[in-house]
Design a protein around this motif. Structure first.
Motif, mmCIF file in Angstrom:
data_model
loop_
_atom_site.group_PDB
_atom_site.id
_atom_site.type_symbol
_atom_site.label_atom_id
_atom_site.label_comp_id
_atom_site.label_asym_id
_atom_site.label_seq_id
_atom_site.Cartn_x
_atom_site.Cartn_y
_atom_site.Cartn_z
ATOM 1 N N ILE A 268 38.878 41.248 136.828
ATOM 2 C CA ILE A 268 38.029 41.822 135.778
ATOM 3 C C ILE A 268 38.838 42.040 134.503
ATOM 4 O O ILE A 268 39.878 42.697 134.515
ATOM 5 C CB ILE A 268 37.392 43.156 136.240
ATOM 6 N N PHE A 269 38.320 41.462 133.413
ATOM 7 C CA PHE A 269 38.972 41.546 132.102
ATOM 8 C C PHE A 269 38.041 42.271 131.139
ATOM 9 O O PHE A 269 36.845 41.999 131.132
ATOM 10 C CB PHE A 269 39.221 40.123 131.598
ATOM 11 N N SER A 270 38.591 43.209 130.357
ATOM 12 C CA SER A 270 37.728 43.867 129.371
ATOM 13 C C SER A 270 38.551 44.473 128.250
ATOM 14 O O SER A 270 39.788 44.426 128.267
ATOM 15 C CB SER A 270 36.907 44.961 130.038
ATOM 16 N N ASN A 271 37.852 45.015 127.270
ATOM 17 C CA ASN A 271 38.492 45.742 126.170
ATOM 18 C C ASN A 271 37.877 47.126 126.086
ATOM 19 O O ASN A 271 36.892 47.330 125.376
ATOM 20 C CB ASN A 271 38.236 44.992 124.859
ATOM 21 N N PHE A 272 38.407 48.076 126.825
ATOM 22 C CA PHE A 272 37.891 49.442 126.781
ATOM 23 C C PHE A 272 37.892 49.952 125.338
ATOM 24 O O PHE A 272 38.855 49.747 124.605
ATOM 25 C CB PHE A 272 38.789 50.371 127.609
ATOM 26 N N ASN A 273 36.814 50.594 124.945
ATOM 27 C CA ASN A 273 36.794 51.159 123.594
ATOM 28 C C ASN A 273 36.112 52.525 123.533
ATOM 29 O O ASN A 273 35.677 52.964 122.479
ATOM 30 C CB ASN A 273 36.155 50.172 122.609
ATOM 31 N N GLY A 274 35.991 53.172 124.678
ATOM 32 C CA GLY A 274 35.462 54.541 124.666
ATOM 33 C C GLY A 274 33.945 54.641 124.645
ATOM 34 O O GLY A 274 33.406 55.730 124.526
ATOM 35 N N THR A 275 33.243 53.513 124.736
ATOM 36 C CA THR A 275 31.780 53.554 124.727
ATOM 37 C C THR A 275 31.233 53.317 126.140
ATOM 38 O O THR A 275 32.000 53.085 127.081
ATOM 39 C CB THR A 275 31.190 52.462 123.815
ATOM 40 N N ALA A 276 29.876 53.327 126.199
ATOM 41 C CA ALA A 276 29.223 53.045 127.474
ATOM 42 C C ALA A 276 29.629 51.666 128.008
ATOM 43 O O ALA A 276 29.538 51.405 129.207
ATOM 44 C CB ALA A 276 27.707 53.107 127.301
ATOM 45 N N GLY A 277 30.080 50.807 127.104
ATOM 46 C CA GLY A 277 30.553 49.478 127.516
ATOM 47 C C GLY A 277 31.650 49.565 128.578
ATOM 48 O O GLY A 277 31.753 48.690 129.442
ATOM 49 N N ASP A 278 32.451 50.625 128.523
ATOM 50 C CA ASP A 278 33.535 50.780 129.508
ATOM 51 C C ASP A 278 32.972 51.004 130.912
ATOM 52 O O ASP A 278 33.552 50.562 131.903
ATOM 53 C CB ASP A 278 34.436 51.972 129.145
ATOM 54 N N VAL A 279 31.856 51.724 130.964
ATOM 55 C CA VAL A 279 31.218 51.974 132.266
ATOM 56 C C VAL A 279 30.651 50.647 132.798
ATOM 57 O O VAL A 279 30.782 50.329 133.980
ATOM 58 C CB VAL A 279 30.101 53.036 132.142
ATOM 59 N N GLU A 280 30.068 49.869 131.877
ATOM 60 C CA GLU A 280 29.500 48.572 132.276
ATOM 61 C C GLU A 280 30.556 47.623 132.836
ATOM 62 O O GLU A 280 30.239 46.741 133.630
ATOM 63 C CB GLU A 280 28.787 47.910 131.087
ATOM 64 N N VAL A 281 31.786 47.804 132.406
ATOM 65 C CA VAL A 281 32.844 46.967 132.969
ATOM 66 C C VAL A 281 32.826 47.107 134.493
ATOM 67 O O VAL A 281 32.954 46.131 135.228
ATOM 68 C CB VAL A 281 34.216 47.361 132.398
ATOM 69 N N PHE A 282 32.624 48.342 134.941
ATOM 70 C CA PHE A 282 32.593 48.562 136.387
ATOM 71 C C PHE A 282 31.251 48.207 136.998
ATOM 72 O O PHE A 282 31.187 47.569 138.045
ATOM 73 C CB PHE A 282 32.981 50.006 136.724
ATOM 74 N N THR A 283 30.163 48.619 136.332
ATOM 75 C CA THR A 283 28.865 48.400 136.951
ATOM 76 C C THR A 283 28.438 46.946 136.829
ATOM 77 O O THR A 283 27.831 46.394 137.728
ATOM 78 C CB THR A 283 27.811 49.325 136.322
#
Ligand code: ZN
Length: 563
Positions: A341-356
């Motif tokens: 899993i690759f992502s760019n955490f930025n403190g938004t709900a997007g970070d949760v979506e990385v997992f879900t």
């Protein structure tokens, strides 16, 4: 268990591999029995898994740091040389399919494997190898350009991903400024962006003509292995979206405008669901990671087993850093049976979506890699892969509190609404590409005009407010998929409608929703999308009326929320 950093990368010898496939092609032509042919298929599967593993490792390490010269060179080498290797492999497959023993061999594998193989061999020929390499190089150029972004904003230098939270800032002027800064970056590269895309359209049209198709659209469908639906069915789906979803979105957007206290919704208000900002993960990046791991630990025994493996092998790259490629994705490394899993955490709900979301993809990969299917049917076609991830986003609802704390209820509404809002946007991207590839002679300027027309049809409630880039119809150029993977977007819309059905089921009975979900996922790529839905007892989104039911559920949820 080895960690990702210990995974071994060896540069695949593309020339040797190509020679091997040429040899195997001869053996397939001369095969004297079904067993012999079967052995060759197994050999090809093994070679493919090895090659794909190294390719994957190089791409991941390259996207983690695009400045790293070693992996930059490796990716360039692979992109330059792999088309010849895959062409040799396709040639081998052509020989397998032409063999008098093929019919006998087919019975030993899932049917769809050969349906797909027959489609795949029609997507290339020795004459298109060079064009294919050219296409990859152009895509790489686009990705590099986006990753190179250094946007000056309020005293900071940010990447496109790091600008994300500013674009949904509670202060309206702040988020407008963020959109302007982003738009100005893209506009300062307008010539390059137009040129890269124009070249891509031309290369793709030439490829289609060389293969005997009337335009790239036909070839695009084959490349995505659309094995159970065609252009006409997609058109039906899009018109259903216009009929049912667009009006509901317009309704919900009015409520959103009231909720955030603006009289008309502007482009930069679109992503703001609540006046005091969108719910964000409450903890640090480490807390979000831990909550993500816990989510799967507590869901089901099989998900616990999966996340334990991901965690121990460190199969994540989560935080946004300089030089890191934008976006997020999930891929896998067959040699280690390892999703990544690759992502760019930025403190938004997007970070949760990385997992879900990405977590759902990775879970499906994990299950398929252990089911013993041949590599080519471990993953289904892409709309089905998105069902794995988007449905998981809803199945994760009972555990969202550890990410969002007191704002969980709001986070759920935002997630549900955004899932629905996405569908018209996705259809717009899809229709745009049909226009572009059915009319390859359009100039960049005409393409921008077409985009603006579609905006008015699919998102009539949005006012662009003279934003640079967006109000001139250039907005599609920030959509990676349009450059990278033509026609791969309707997949998200189809999957989103499936996920909304899973949502509706889970509202009544989570266990029941899980049963349907797992029945779909467990079959991996051994069935087509429509077959997967049927055997899992889920609705077919191409059937007129199926979206109406989904809209009903969302409307009810939104109404109850406001009560
Ligand atoms: Zn996805």
């Amino acid at each position: 268990m080895q960690k990702f950093s210990e995974f071994k990368y060896t540069r695949p010898d593309c020339a040797a591999l190509t020679a091997q496939y040429v040899e195997m092609k001869k053996q397939a032509e001369n095969a004297k029995s079904a067993d012999e042919l079967c052995e060759l298929l197994k050999k090809s599967d093994e070679l493919d898994a090895e090659f794909y593993s190294d390719y994957s490792i190089a791409s991941i390490r390259n996207s983690i740091d695009t400045r790293d010269e070693f992996y930059n060179d490796e990716v360039e080498y692979l992109m330059e040389n792999s088309p010849a290797t895959s062409e040799a492999q396709s040639d081998f497959m052509r020989a397998v399919l032409a063999s008098p023993y093929c019919a006998e061999v087919e019975k030993r594998f899932p049917k769809v494997m050969f349906t797909n193989a027959r489609m795949a061999v029609k997507t290339s020929s020795p004459e298109t190898v060079e064009l294919s390499a050219k296409e990859s190089a152009l895509v790489h150029e686009y990705q590099k350009l986006c990753a190179s972004a250094k946007i000056d904003f309020m005293g900071e230098t940010l990447t496109v991903a790091q600008l994300g939270p500013h674009k949904i800032h509670p202060d309206r002027a702040h988020r407008r400024a963020a959109f302007c800064a982003e738009g100005e970056f893209y506009m300062s590269h307008a010539d390059e962006l137009n040129r890269i895309f124009d070249d891509l359209v031309k290369v793709r049209a030439e490829m289609a003509h060389k293969l005997g198709y009337k335009n790239f659209t036909e070839l695009g469908y084959l490349r995505l292995t659309r094995n159970c639906y065609d252009e006409k069915m997609v058109e039906v789906f899009r018109s259903e979206v216009k009929k049912y979803i667009v009006p509901l979105v317009a309704e919900l957007k009015k409520k959103q405008a009231q909720r955030i206290g603006v009289d008309s919704l502007k482009f930069y208000d679109d992503g703001v669901t609540f006046k005091d900002g969108n719910p964000k993960p409450i903890g640090s990046y480490d807390d979000t990671r831990a909550a993500g791991v816990n989510l799967y630990k507590n869901m089901k025994p099989i998900t616990a087993e999966y996340i334990d493996f991901m965690d121990k092998c460190d199969l994540f790259s989560l935080i946004a850093t300089e030089g890191k490629a934008p976006g997020g994705y999930c891929t896998s490394i067959p040699r280690y049976k390892a999703p990544f899993i690759f992502s760019n955490f930025n403190g938004t709900a997007g970070d949760v979506e990385v997992f879900t979301h990405e977590g759902g993809h990775a879970f499906a990969d994990y299950v398929a890699e252990r089911a013993g299917y041949p590599l080519s049917v471990q993953g289904p076609t892409m709309e089905s892969c998105e069902c794995h991830s988007m449905s998981m986003e809803f199945l994760a609802w009972p555990w969202l509190e550890s990410f969002y704390g007191e704002r969980t209820k709001e986070a759920k509404l935002a997630h549900l609404q955004n899932s629905l809002f996405f569908i018209p946007y996705g259809c717009m991207v899809d229709e745009f590409q049909h226009i572009v590839y059915n009319n390859p002679e359009l100039t960049p300027e005409q393409r921008h005009e077409e985009w603006l027309k579609l905006e008015a049809e699919y998102r009539p409630y949005l006012d662009m407010d003279n934003l640079p880039f967006y109000s001139d119809g250039h907005g599609w150029q920030r959509q990676l998929h349009i450059y990278h993977n033509p026609f791969y977007y309707i997949d998200y819309c189809l999957a989103q409608s499936v996920s909304l059905e899973i949502f509706a089921l889970s509202q009544k009975d989570w266990e029941d929703a899980w049963t349907h979900y797992y029945a779909f996922l467990e079959k991996a790529g051994t069935l087509t999308f429509v077959e997967l839905l049927e055997q899992a007892g889920l609705s077919n989104p191409f059937k007129p009326g199926s979206l109406e039911k989904i809209c009903q559920t969302v409307r009810e949820y939104a109404e109850n929320y406001d009560k």
